[in-house]
Design a protein around this motif. Structure first.
Motif, PDB file in Angstrom:
ATOM      1  N   ASN A 147      13.222   8.863  27.142  1.00 26.59           N
ATOM      2  CA  ASN A 147      13.635   7.825  28.082  1.00 26.59           C
ATOM      3  C   ASN A 147      13.562   8.393  29.494  1.00 26.59           C
ATOM      4  OD1 ASN A 147      14.813   5.878  29.643  1.00 26.59           O
ATOM      5  ND2 ASN A 147      16.657   5.656  28.415  1.00 26.59           N
TER       6      ASN A 147
ATOM      7  N   ILE B 287       6.526  -2.795  27.832  1.00 27.27           N
ATOM      8  CA  ILE B 287       7.276  -2.486  26.625  1.00 27.27           C
ATOM      9  C   ILE B 287       8.554  -3.315  26.627  1.00 27.27           C
ATOM     10  CG2 ILE B 287       8.521  -0.538  27.661  1.00 27.27           C
ATOM     11  CD1 ILE B 287       8.206   0.885  24.951  1.00 27.27           C
ATOM     12  N   THR B 288       8.892  -3.880  25.487  1.00 28.39           N
ATOM     13  CA  THR B 288      10.070  -4.750  25.411  1.00 28.39           C
ATOM     14  C   THR B 288      11.188  -4.173  24.563  1.00 28.39           C
ATOM     15  OG1 THR B 288       9.094  -5.958  23.542  1.00 28.39           O
ATOM     16  CG2 THR B 288       8.697  -6.832  25.764  1.00 28.39           C
ATOM     17  N   ALA B 289      10.873  -3.252  23.652  1.00 31.85           N
ATOM     18  CA  ALA B 289      11.913  -2.693  22.789  1.00 31.85           C
ATOM     19  C   ALA B 289      11.441  -1.396  22.157  1.00 31.85           C
ATOM     20  CB  ALA B 289      12.298  -3.689  21.695  1.00 31.85           C
ATOM     21  N   VAL B 290      12.372  -0.503  21.907  1.00 34.30           N
ATOM     22  CA  VAL B 290      12.127   0.725  21.140  1.00 34.30           C
ATOM     23  C   VAL B 290      13.235   0.814  20.089  1.00 34.30           C
ATOM     24  CG1 VAL B 290      11.968   3.226  21.168  1.00 34.30           C
ATOM     25  CG2 VAL B 290      11.033   1.903  23.078  1.00 34.30           C
ATOM     26  N   GLU B 291      12.856   0.886  18.828  1.00 34.26           N
ATOM     27  CA  GLU B 291      13.836   0.891  17.751  1.00 34.26           C
ATOM     28  C   GLU B 291      13.518   1.994  16.751  1.00 34.26           C
ATOM     29  OE1 GLU B 291      13.270  -3.042  16.280  1.00 34.26           O
ATOM     30  OE2 GLU B 291      14.749  -3.924  17.654  1.00 34.26           O
TER      31      GLU B 291
ATOM     32  N   THR C 284       9.598   2.809  16.663  1.00 34.38           N
ATOM     33  CA  THR C 284       8.594   1.767  16.826  1.00 34.38           C
ATOM     34  C   THR C 284       8.779   1.120  18.191  1.00 34.38           C
ATOM     35  OG1 THR C 284       8.491   1.286  14.464  1.00 34.38           O
ATOM     36  CG2 THR C 284       7.698  -0.423  15.970  1.00 34.38           C
ATOM     37  N   ALA C 285       7.703   1.103  18.978  1.00 33.04           N
ATOM     38  CA  ALA C 285       7.733   0.463  20.289  1.00 33.04           C
ATOM     39  C   ALA C 285       7.055  -0.891  20.196  1.00 33.04           C
ATOM     40  CB  ALA C 285       7.028   1.335  21.324  1.00 33.04           C
ATOM     41  N   THR C 286       7.679  -1.904  20.757  1.00 27.06           N
ATOM     42  CA  THR C 286       7.135  -3.264  20.750  1.00 27.06           C
ATOM     43  C   THR C 286       6.781  -3.667  22.176  1.00 27.06           C
ATOM     44  OG1 THR C 286       8.551  -3.828  18.863  1.00 27.06           O
ATOM     45  CG2 THR C 286       7.565  -5.660  20.093  1.00 27.06           C
ATOM     46  N   TYR C 287       5.650  -4.373  22.324  1.00 27.80           N
ATOM     47  CA  TYR C 287       5.157  -4.761  23.640  1.00 27.80           C
ATOM     48  C   TYR C 287       5.155  -6.280  23.785  1.00 27.80           C
ATOM     49  CZ  TYR C 287       3.789   0.100  23.519  1.00 27.80           C
ATOM     50  OH  TYR C 287       3.824   1.466  23.415  1.00 27.80           O
TER      51      TYR C 287
ATOM     52  N   THR D 218       2.685  -3.380  18.276  1.00 32.27           N
ATOM     53  CA  THR D 218       3.645  -2.286  18.127  1.00 32.27           C
ATOM     54  C   THR D 218       2.903  -0.962  17.981  1.00 32.27           C
ATOM     55  OG1 THR D 218       3.743  -2.519  15.716  1.00 32.27           O
ATOM     56  CG2 THR D 218       5.338  -3.789  17.002  1.00 32.27           C
TER      57      THR D 218
END
Length: 247
Positions: free
Chosen positions: A149, A121-125, A133-136, A141
């Motif tokens: 967390n 996972i690279t980001a959660v916004e 939205t979680a980005t990998y 996503t």
């Protein structure tokens, strides 16, 4: 007493590998689940099916606990950074293993479709309209109503919120960030060091904020050891004798 340069990662590797070979395995075999690019379910199944290599490695890593601090400071700075970059996650897995029952429950939830394992996972916004939205790393996503967390605290003082106690202490110069995490302390006493390397009388740090000097500081065993050192300096010897007599 060890000094910087007396210890190398290769030397520590040799000690662990020799101990494991005496037990019928090798360090490479014990670390296989962590060095191969396995998905989480495959890693858990492998460890459950063949617990001996990993279990022996866990015992060896645990046996080194009293020497972590001295060994860490004796490593060259370049090797300290290399370890944090490429081996720290594996070490944490061995130092704080998942209970077998938890692994079995996670696999059962995955097999039933109630749980999905994802990695990198690279980001959660925040997502428009609510949720997240979680980005990998592969660009995909996923959307989630709730995100928890559970990655633990960071030891990087620069990542602390601006209004936090740590950030304010750093901004005032009361504590000095350690390049490997936490703040600078005297390794023998856990007293906070100022920018000139002098100790700040009456100010001590135990736990994660001392990790730059001591490497592993978050287990209750090691926190208690540091706290005992600090208590010994704060409580007069005469009071310690009286306290012991009262018990």
């Amino acid at each position: 007493m060890l000094v910087r340069g007396d210890v190398t990662l290769r030397g520590v590797h040799h000690i662990l590998d020799s101990a494991l070979r005496a037990g019928g395995t090798t360090l490479a075999e014990a670390l296989l689940p962590y060095t191969e690019d396995w998905d989480a379910p495959d890693l858990l199944r492998h460890r459950l099916a063949d617990p001996l290599p990993g279990g022996l490695a866990q015992r060896c890593v645990g046996a080194l606990a009293p020497y972590y601090s001295a060994l860490w400071r004796a490593l060259p700075a370049t090797q300290q950074r290399a370890f944090l970059r490429s081996r720290h996650r594996t070490y944490n897995c061995l130092r704080s293993p998942m209970p077998t029952t938890n692994a079995q429950k996670l696999l059962a939830l995955g097999d039933s479709g109630q749980l999905t394992f994802r990695r990198r996972i690279t980001a959660v916004e925040p997502a428009p309209g609510g949720g997240f939205t979680a980005t990998y790393a592969d660009g995909t996503t996923t959307r989630h109503d709730v995100v928890v967390n559970a990655v633990g605290r960071t030891i990087d003082t620069s990542a602390a919120p601006p209004s936090s106690l740590v950030s304010r202490l750093v901004a005032r110069g009361t504590v000095v960030p350690h390049p490997l995490g936490g703040v600078r302390v005297d390794p023998a006493t856990n007293q906070v060091l100022d920018a000139g390397g002098g100790v700040r009388e009456g100010l001590y740090v135990v736990g994660d904020l001392a990790s730059g000097e001591h490497f592993h500081t978050s287990s209750m065993e090691l926190v208690a050891r540091q706290a005992d050192t600090v208590a010994g300096r704060l409580v007069p010897a005469s009071d310690r004798v009286l306290a012991g007599a009262a018990q």
